[in-house]
Design a protein around this motif. Structure first.
Motif, mmCIF file in Angstrom:
data_model
loop_
_atom_site.group_PDB
_atom_site.id
_atom_site.type_symbol
_atom_site.label_atom_id
_atom_site.label_comp_id
_atom_site.label_asym_id
_atom_site.label_seq_id
_atom_site.Cartn_x
_atom_site.Cartn_y
_atom_site.Cartn_z
ATOM 1 N N GLY A 55 54.623 59.474 40.241
ATOM 2 C CA GLY A 55 54.723 58.333 41.139
ATOM 3 C C GLY A 55 53.483 57.462 41.115
ATOM 4 N N VAL A 56 53.319 56.664 42.179
ATOM 5 C CA VAL A 56 52.179 55.768 42.298
ATOM 6 C C VAL A 56 50.937 56.563 42.689
ATOM 7 C CG1 VAL A 56 51.236 53.759 43.512
ATOM 8 C CG2 VAL A 56 53.676 53.849 42.962
ATOM 9 N N LEU A 57 49.851 56.330 41.984
ATOM 10 C CA LEU A 57 48.622 57.081 42.238
ATOM 11 C C LEU A 57 47.961 56.617 43.529
ATOM 12 C CD1 LEU A 57 46.397 59.084 41.248
ATOM 13 C CD2 LEU A 57 45.303 57.095 40.180
ATOM 14 N N ASN A 58 47.669 57.571 44.409
ATOM 15 C CA ASN A 58 46.865 57.276 45.591
ATOM 16 C C ASN A 58 45.404 57.282 45.167
ATOM 17 O OD1 ASN A 58 45.301 57.521 48.016
ATOM 18 N ND2 ASN A 58 47.125 58.270 49.081
ATOM 19 N N PRO A 59 44.670 56.182 45.351
ATOM 20 C CA PRO A 59 43.279 56.127 44.869
ATOM 21 C C PRO A 59 42.387 57.194 45.474
ATOM 22 C CG PRO A 59 43.776 54.295 46.341
ATOM 23 C CD PRO A 59 45.077 54.938 46.013
ATOM 24 N N TYR A 60 42.749 57.699 46.651
ATOM 25 C CA TYR A 60 41.917 58.728 47.278
ATOM 26 C C TYR A 60 41.997 60.047 46.512
ATOM 27 C CZ TYR A 60 40.987 55.630 51.149
ATOM 28 O OH TYR A 60 40.546 54.571 51.908
#
Length: 246
Positions: free
Chosen positions: A131-136
């Motif tokens: 999925g979309v990468l969470n920058p954290y």
């Protein structure tokens, strides 16, 4: 209406904060092996720093601000040769050029912060996330990898100052072993990469003796050979042609 809207906003903010914290912890977890690996490699890099005359603080700060083995090794080697700032900057730029391509894959808002530590390993665990990468998540990996790299370098310098010269000389070869471990697997799978690697070895050796290249500094020769060989390989066997053949 205003109260409902405020509660919804607060709920969204809380959920985002919770998601970010969970992603950060997961990044910390996944980054531990990377941090440990960085420490081991950076320890050998610290030996090189010591032989090039860098202090513990200078080596620590260099690794803290430059999270890359190839680029930093090239820069430190040039520092030991009293190369000019221009040569050091150009060699580091060329050695780290691939990270500019990796940084384009990051989110726009967090791009500057994440680009501070775009390394092969951190990029690898990031793109493997579904999925979309969470920058954290990436920040969590950075929080382990960066200290491992910088502390490992400082530890190598400290050990290099305490160990006998023969052992220091032997340990300084370990970093070359790491580079061989990086290039041998892909070279065994691709004749193109193998050809480029062999060409680089032969050209580097020849350039140290053939005129007028032999009159140039080691940093300038590295810049010229890197650009020429990489450009020739890209022109003769571009990636698109390889994909079509496959």
């Amino acid at each position: 209406m205003m109260q409902i809207s405020t509660k919804n906003i607060d709920s969204v903010s809380t959920n985002n904060a919770s998601s970010n914290a969970a992603s950060f912890r997961q990044g910390l977890h996944d980054g531990i092996p990377i941090g440990l690996g960085y420490f081991a490699v950076a320890f050998s890099l610290g030996i090189i720093c010591r032989t090039s005359g860098l202090s513990v603080f200078q080596g620590f700060l260099t690794s803290l601000l430059n999270n890359t083995s190839a680029g930093e090794f090239a820069a430190i080697t040039l520092i030991g040769q009293n190369a000019s700032y221009t040569e050091i900057a150009l060699v580091t730029l060329i050695a780290n050029a691939r990270y500019m391509l990796m940084s384009y894959a990051q989110g726009f808002i967090h791009r500057l912060a994440m680009a501070f530590a775009v390394t092969d390993e951190l990029f690898g665990i990031a793109i493997s996330r579904p999925g979309v990468l969470n920058p954290y998540y990436y920040y969590g990996g950075m929080a382990v990898a960066i200290p491992g790299w910088s502390i490992g370098t400082a530890s190598g310098i400290i050990a290099g100052a305490a160990l006998p010269e023969r052992i220091v000389s032997a340990l300084s070869v370990a970093l070359f072993g790491m580079f061989l471990a990086i290039i041998i697997p892909p070279a065994r799978e691709s004749r193109i990469i193998l050809t480029v690697v062999i060409t680089s070895f032969v050209a580097s050796f020849a350039a140290a003796y053939l005129q007028p290249l032999a009159q140039l500094t080691g940093g300038t020769r590295t810049i010229i050979l890197t650009v020429v060989i990489a450009a020739a390989a890209a022109w003769l066997r571009p990636v698109q042609s390889q994909q079509k053949e496959a």
